[in-house]
Design a protein around this motif. Sequence first.
Motif, PDB file in Angstrom:
ATOM      1  N   ALA A 109       0.802  -1.220   0.000  1.00  0.00           N
ATOM      2  CA  ALA A 109       0.000   0.000   0.000  1.00  0.00           C
ATOM      3  C   ALA A 109       0.836   1.271   0.000  1.00  0.00           C
ATOM      4  O   ALA A 109       0.356   2.327  -0.421  1.00  0.00           O
ATOM      5  N   MET A 110       2.065   1.201   0.480  1.00  0.00           N
ATOM      6  CA  MET A 110       2.892   2.396   0.651  1.00  0.00           C
ATOM      7  C   MET A 110       3.035   3.242  -0.617  1.00  0.00           C
ATOM      8  O   MET A 110       2.893   4.467  -0.555  1.00  0.00           O
ATOM      9  N   PRO A 111       3.297   2.649  -1.791  1.00  0.00           N
ATOM     10  CA  PRO A 111       3.460   3.490  -2.983  1.00  0.00           C
ATOM     11  C   PRO A 111       2.213   4.299  -3.340  1.00  0.00           C
ATOM     12  O   PRO A 111       2.315   5.366  -3.958  1.00  0.00           O
ATOM     13  N   ASN A 112       1.043   3.812  -2.948  1.00  0.00           N
ATOM     14  CA  ASN A 112      -0.196   4.526  -3.249  1.00  0.00           C
ATOM     15  C   ASN A 112      -0.511   5.620  -2.229  1.00  0.00           C
ATOM     16  O   ASN A 112      -1.449   6.395  -2.419  1.00  0.00           O
ATOM     17  N   HIS A 113       0.265   5.667  -1.148  1.00  0.00           N
ATOM     18  CA  HIS A 113       0.013   6.643  -0.085  1.00  0.00           C
ATOM     19  C   HIS A 113       1.336   7.238   0.370  1.00  0.00           C
ATOM     20  O   HIS A 113       1.660   7.258   1.562  1.00  0.00           O
ATOM     21  N   SER A 114       2.090   7.725  -0.575  1.00  0.00           N
ATOM     22  CA  SER A 114       3.418   8.261  -0.286  1.00  0.00           C
ATOM     23  C   SER A 114       3.333   9.401   0.733  1.00  0.00           C
ATOM     24  O   SER A 114       2.558  10.339   0.576  1.00  0.00           O
ATOM     25  N   GLY A 115       4.121   9.282   1.790  1.00  0.00           N
ATOM     26  CA  GLY A 115       4.156  10.327   2.801  1.00  0.00           C
ATOM     27  C   GLY A 115       3.016  10.299   3.795  1.00  0.00           C
ATOM     28  O   GLY A 115       2.948  11.155   4.682  1.00  0.00           O
ATOM     29  N   ASP A 116       2.114   9.332   3.677  1.00  0.00           N
ATOM     30  CA  ASP A 116       0.984   9.241   4.594  1.00  0.00           C
ATOM     31  C   ASP A 116       1.477   8.752   5.958  1.00  0.00           C
ATOM     32  O   ASP A 116       2.017   7.655   6.074  1.00  0.00           O
ATOM     33  N   VAL A 117       1.281   9.557   6.985  1.00  0.00           N
ATOM     34  CA  VAL A 117       1.810   9.227   8.311  1.00  0.00           C
ATOM     35  C   VAL A 117       1.132   7.985   8.883  1.00  0.00           C
ATOM     36  O   VAL A 117       1.798   7.099   9.437  1.00  0.00           O
ATOM     37  N   ALA A 118      -0.188   7.893   8.751  1.00  0.00           N
ATOM     38  CA  ALA A 118      -0.908   6.760   9.341  1.00  0.00           C
ATOM     39  C   ALA A 118      -0.467   5.433   8.725  1.00  0.00           C
ATOM     40  O   ALA A 118      -0.277   4.439   9.440  1.00  0.00           O
ATOM     41  N   ILE A 119      -0.308   5.404   7.424  1.00  0.00           N
ATOM     42  CA  ILE A 119       0.163   4.191   6.750  1.00  0.00           C
ATOM     43  C   ILE A 119       1.577   3.856   7.205  1.00  0.00           C
ATOM     44  O   ILE A 119       1.912   2.697   7.492  1.00  0.00           O
ATOM     45  N   SER A 120       2.425   4.867   7.266  1.00  0.00           N
ATOM     46  CA  SER A 120       3.817   4.643   7.666  1.00  0.00           C
ATOM     47  C   SER A 120       3.912   4.140   9.096  1.00  0.00           C
ATOM     48  O   SER A 120       4.710   3.245   9.405  1.00  0.00           O
ATOM     49  N   VAL A 121       3.108   4.706   9.989  1.00  0.00           N
ATOM     50  CA  VAL A 121       3.123   4.263  11.382  1.00  0.00           C
ATOM     51  C   VAL A 121       2.631   2.818  11.484  1.00  0.00           C
ATOM     52  O   VAL A 121       3.206   1.990  12.203  1.00  0.00           O
ATOM     53  N   ALA A 122       1.566   2.498  10.762  1.00  0.00           N
ATOM     54  CA  ALA A 122       1.054   1.125  10.767  1.00  0.00           C
ATOM     55  C   ALA A 122       2.112   0.154  10.239  1.00  0.00           C
ATOM     56  O   ALA A 122       2.290  -0.953  10.779  1.00  0.00           O
ATOM     57  N   TYR A 123       2.817   0.567   9.181  1.00  0.00           N
ATOM     58  CA  TYR A 123       3.874  -0.266   8.609  1.00  0.00           C
ATOM     59  C   TYR A 123       4.992  -0.471   9.633  1.00  0.00           C
ATOM     60  O   TYR A 123       5.485  -1.590   9.827  1.00  0.00           O
ATOM     61  N   ALA A 124       5.365   0.607  10.323  1.00  0.00           N
ATOM     62  CA  ALA A 124       6.424   0.507  11.332  1.00  0.00           C
ATOM     63  C   ALA A 124       6.015  -0.422  12.469  1.00  0.00           C
ATOM     64  O   ALA A 124       6.829  -1.196  12.979  1.00  0.00           O
ATOM     65  N   LYS A 125       4.750  -0.363  12.890  1.00  0.00           N
ATOM     66  CA  LYS A 125       4.278  -1.267  13.941  1.00  0.00           C
ATOM     67  C   LYS A 125       4.419  -2.721  13.510  1.00  0.00           C
ATOM     68  O   LYS A 125       4.857  -3.579  14.295  1.00  0.00           O
ATOM     69  N   ALA A 126       4.050  -2.995  12.269  1.00  0.00           N
ATOM     70  CA  ALA A 126       4.149  -4.366  11.768  1.00  0.00           C
ATOM     71  C   ALA A 126       5.605  -4.818  11.702  1.00  0.00           C
ATOM     72  O   ALA A 126       5.933  -5.950  12.075  1.00  0.00           O
TER      73      ALA A 126
END
Length: 247
Positions: free
Chosen positions: A82-99
């Motif tokens: 999902a990251m490429p479709n939401h570049s710079g999105d904090v919520a996506i990045s935080v969720a990714y970091a948690k995983a």
Amino acid sequence: MLRPLLLAGVAALVLSACASNRGQLASADYAGMSAAQNHANLSELTARYRANPTDRATVIHYAAALRAAGQPQQAAAALEQAMPNHSGDVAISVAYAKALTAAGRFEQSIEVLRNVIRPDAPDWNALLVLGATLDQTGRHQEARKLYVQAGVIAPGEASIETNLGLSYAMTNDLVAAEKHLRRAVQMRGANTQTRQNLALVVGLQGRFDECRALYAAELPPDQVEANMAYVRALLTQQNRWDMIEKG
């Protein structure tokens, strides 16, 4: 001396504590649910994800449910897609970091968070997850500075005090840990995991009756007994009985 065993017992709770977010995605936290609830949620979210894998809210909830089900690698893979479709999105990045952190990929998680945290306007939840990840790599002083910074941005959030408490518990400073956890249970966003963490820290100081009462307010009797056995096992393995008796 206590840190490795505490990490084994509470590492997942550190991340779950950080999951509290006052925004629209606040409910993306499934860690406190039963196995049956997690299974039902995951089944529903899997169907939603397959139908629309790029939807922001869907992938965040799907990944959170996967983490709660003990599948952090799959959660990270979904978010990575999902990251490429939401570049710079904090919520996506935080969720990714948690995983990534849940999967033990700590340095990668730290890099993701460093890239998304703005020095001029940091997101407090991103700071909290970064702190939790640093705590799990033994960088406790760095983590605590981040929690303090997050507390300035979002005062009164239980997750911040919870993480501070757990950080001190990891370095065996149980008095400081209890102080922060007692503050946390009085704050907005406090949940059963916050209160169970307090029970754990109280029990590790040898106050078993108080520990049992705290657990009993949150859990059925069989789980209370299991947790009490866990506390006693920690004390036995860490040779802390003499310290408790003298204290």
